[in-house]
Design an enzyme around this catalytic site. Sequence first.
Site, PDB file in Angstrom:
ATOM      1  N   SER A 127       0.787  -1.241   0.000  1.00 29.47           N
ATOM      2  CA  SER A 127       0.000   0.000   0.000  1.00 29.47           C
ATOM      3  C   SER A 127       0.811   1.279   0.000  1.00 29.47           C
ATOM      4  O   SER A 127       0.490   2.234   0.708  1.00 29.47           O
ATOM      5  CB  SER A 127      -0.964   0.033   1.184  1.00 29.47           C
ATOM      6  OG  SER A 127      -1.910  -0.955   1.029  1.00 29.47           O
ATOM      7  N   GLU A 161      -7.947   7.284  -5.601  1.00 29.22           N
ATOM      8  CA  GLU A 161      -7.346   6.108  -6.239  1.00 29.22           C
ATOM      9  C   GLU A 161      -8.291   5.539  -7.311  1.00 29.22           C
ATOM     10  O   GLU A 161      -7.870   5.197  -8.411  1.00 29.22           O
ATOM     11  CB  GLU A 161      -7.049   5.060  -5.164  1.00 29.22           C
ATOM     12  CG  GLU A 161      -6.482   3.767  -5.684  1.00 29.22           C
ATOM     13  CD  GLU A 161      -4.997   3.610  -5.438  1.00 29.22           C
ATOM     14  OE1 GLU A 161      -4.474   4.237  -4.517  1.00 29.22           O
ATOM     15  OE2 GLU A 161      -4.361   2.846  -6.181  1.00 29.22           O
ATOM     16  N   ASP A 173      -7.038  -0.687   2.191  1.00 29.66           N
ATOM     17  CA  ASP A 173      -5.697  -0.106   2.323  1.00 29.66           C
ATOM     18  C   ASP A 173      -5.745   1.266   2.982  1.00 29.66           C
ATOM     19  O   ASP A 173      -5.026   1.533   3.945  1.00 29.66           O
ATOM     20  CB  ASP A 173      -5.024   0.009   0.947  1.00 29.66           C
ATOM     21  CG  ASP A 173      -4.913  -1.338   0.257  1.00 29.66           C
ATOM     22  OD1 ASP A 173      -5.141  -2.360   0.917  1.00 29.66           O
ATOM     23  OD2 ASP A 173      -4.612  -1.363  -0.950  1.00 29.66           O
TER      24      ASP A 173
HETATM   25  C1  GLA Z   1      -5.442  -4.352  -3.067  1.00 29.57           C
HETATM   26  C2  GLA Z   1      -6.616  -3.380  -2.963  1.00 29.57           C
HETATM   27  C3  GLA Z   1      -7.445  -3.652  -1.712  1.00 29.57           C
HETATM   28  C4  GLA Z   1      -7.844  -5.127  -1.622  1.00 29.57           C
HETATM   29  C5  GLA Z   1      -6.626  -6.031  -1.849  1.00 29.57           C
HETATM   30  C6  GLA Z   1      -7.001  -7.480  -1.926  1.00 29.57           C
HETATM   31  O1  GLA Z   1      -4.553  -4.130  -2.018  1.00 29.57           O
HETATM   32  O2  GLA Z   1      -6.140  -2.046  -2.931  1.00 29.57           O
HETATM   33  O3  GLA Z   1      -8.586  -2.815  -1.706  1.00 29.57           O
HETATM   34  O4  GLA Z   1      -8.858  -5.429  -2.511  1.00 29.57           O
HETATM   35  O5  GLA Z   1      -5.928  -5.691  -3.025  1.00 29.57           O
HETATM   36  O6  GLA Z   1      -7.466  -7.936  -0.706  1.00 29.57           O
END
Ligand code: GLA
Length: 386
Positions: A127, A161, A173
Site C-alpha cells: 500500500s 485512487e 488499504d
Molecule cells: C489491493 C486493494 C485492496 C484489496 C486487496 C485485496 O490491495 O487495494 O482494496 O482489494 O488488493 O485484498
Amino acid sequence: MDTGVFYDKFYEKYGNRNSKPVLFFSPGRVNLIGEHTDYNGGYVFPCALNYGTYLLIRKTEASTLKFSTLNFTADEETEINGLFANKGKKWINYPLGVINEFLKKGIKPGGLEFLYYGDVPNGAGLSSSASIEMVTAVALNDLFSSGLSMIEMVRMSQKAENEFVGMNCGIMDQFAVGFGKKDHAIFLNCDNLAYENVPLFLGDCSLIITNTNKRRGLTDSKYNERRSECDKAVELLQAYKPLKNLSELNTGDLHLLDKYIPDTVVRRRAKHVITENNRVLEAVKVLKANNLVRFGELMNQSHDSLSVDYEVTGIELDTLVYEGRKLPGVLGTRMTGAGFGGCTISIVRTKDSSAFMKNLSEVYTRKTGLTADFYQPEIGNGAGRL
Ligand code: GLA
C-alpha cells in the site's frame, strides 16, 4: 529515518530556512488475512507498518504546488486552476487526486511545497499508494484546519485512487493506513466499516514479509477482472434471493453456488470470498485466544484458496509460500494484498527466523531466478503529524 537530513534536503530544494515545514507520516499496511473480500463487503484483518511515507510540507505565498521526492528524480510543479486532470503515468497523480477531493469540498489549498520520502517498497502490495494519499490528506487537513474526520479522509483517498488514478481498489488499504494502531491488527467489516483493534501478541514468533520482487505487470487489469467475476456471481445468485454482495452468504450457503452459478470459474471466485470471510472470523477469534498455531493454519488455507479458487498468486508467490511452509518454525504463510506478485506475510518462530530467510532466499532464487527481499516489520500507528 533521519529527520534532520530530511529537513536539510527540504531546504536544499526549496530554500528559506526561516520558515519551517511540517512533518507527517503515513504507514504502509500488511494484510494478515481476508484477501479480495473488501470490495465484496467482507472482512479484512490488516495492520499498519512502521514503514511508510514521510512528508515535509510548507505553505507559500505563491499559487503553485511544488512536488518532490527523495525516492527518485521527478520534480513537478503545477498551478492551481480548478480541478486537476490525471497527468498520465506520473507519481503526482496520488497527491493530485487527493487535492482534487479537497477542492471538491470547497477547501482550496494555497501555494505549497511538498517533499516526500517513502521507505515502503513501491508496487509490492504494501500500500505505498494509499500511504502517499493518506499522508497528503492528513497534512492538508491539518495545515488548512479543514476539520475532516479520519474516515472522511479514508474515503477521499480511496476515491482519488478509484476515480483519479484509475485503480478500482476497495477500502481496506486506506482504512488500515488511516486507522492503524501500534501492536494491533484491525478487524474491519468492509460493508458497514465497523472495526475493532485487536492486540497482536506474537509471543515467541515474528512477522516476516517477503517481497517477490516480481515486476508489476497485469495486476490492475486482473484485479478488475476478479471484481467483475464477483459481480457476475452476485447477479446470478439474485435468482436465489436479493443480494447486495457475496459476503451476505456464509459457508452454509456454499451448495447454492453449484445450483445458481453454472460457470465453474465464477463459482470458484465466489467460493473463495465466502470461505475467506469465514477464515477471518475464526482468525480473529483464535488470535484473541492466543492460538497462533491455528491462526497460521488459517493463513495457509487463505493462500491455498487464493491460489486455487481465486487464481491471484502465480509462480513467484506460490514458490515463496509452498517452499516456506517446508521450513522449520513456520506457523503460517500467505500472499498479502492484491497478489500476482508483491509480498507474502509469514508468522515464524523468532528463533528460526534467520534460517527461514536464508533458506527461502536460496530456494526462491534457484526456482525463479529472482532475488527476494525480507522485512521484519513492527506494527505501527496510522497516519498523522509527527
Ligand atoms: C489491493 C486493494 C485492496 C484489496 C486487496 C485485496 O490491495 O487495494 O482494496 O482489494 O488488493 O485484498
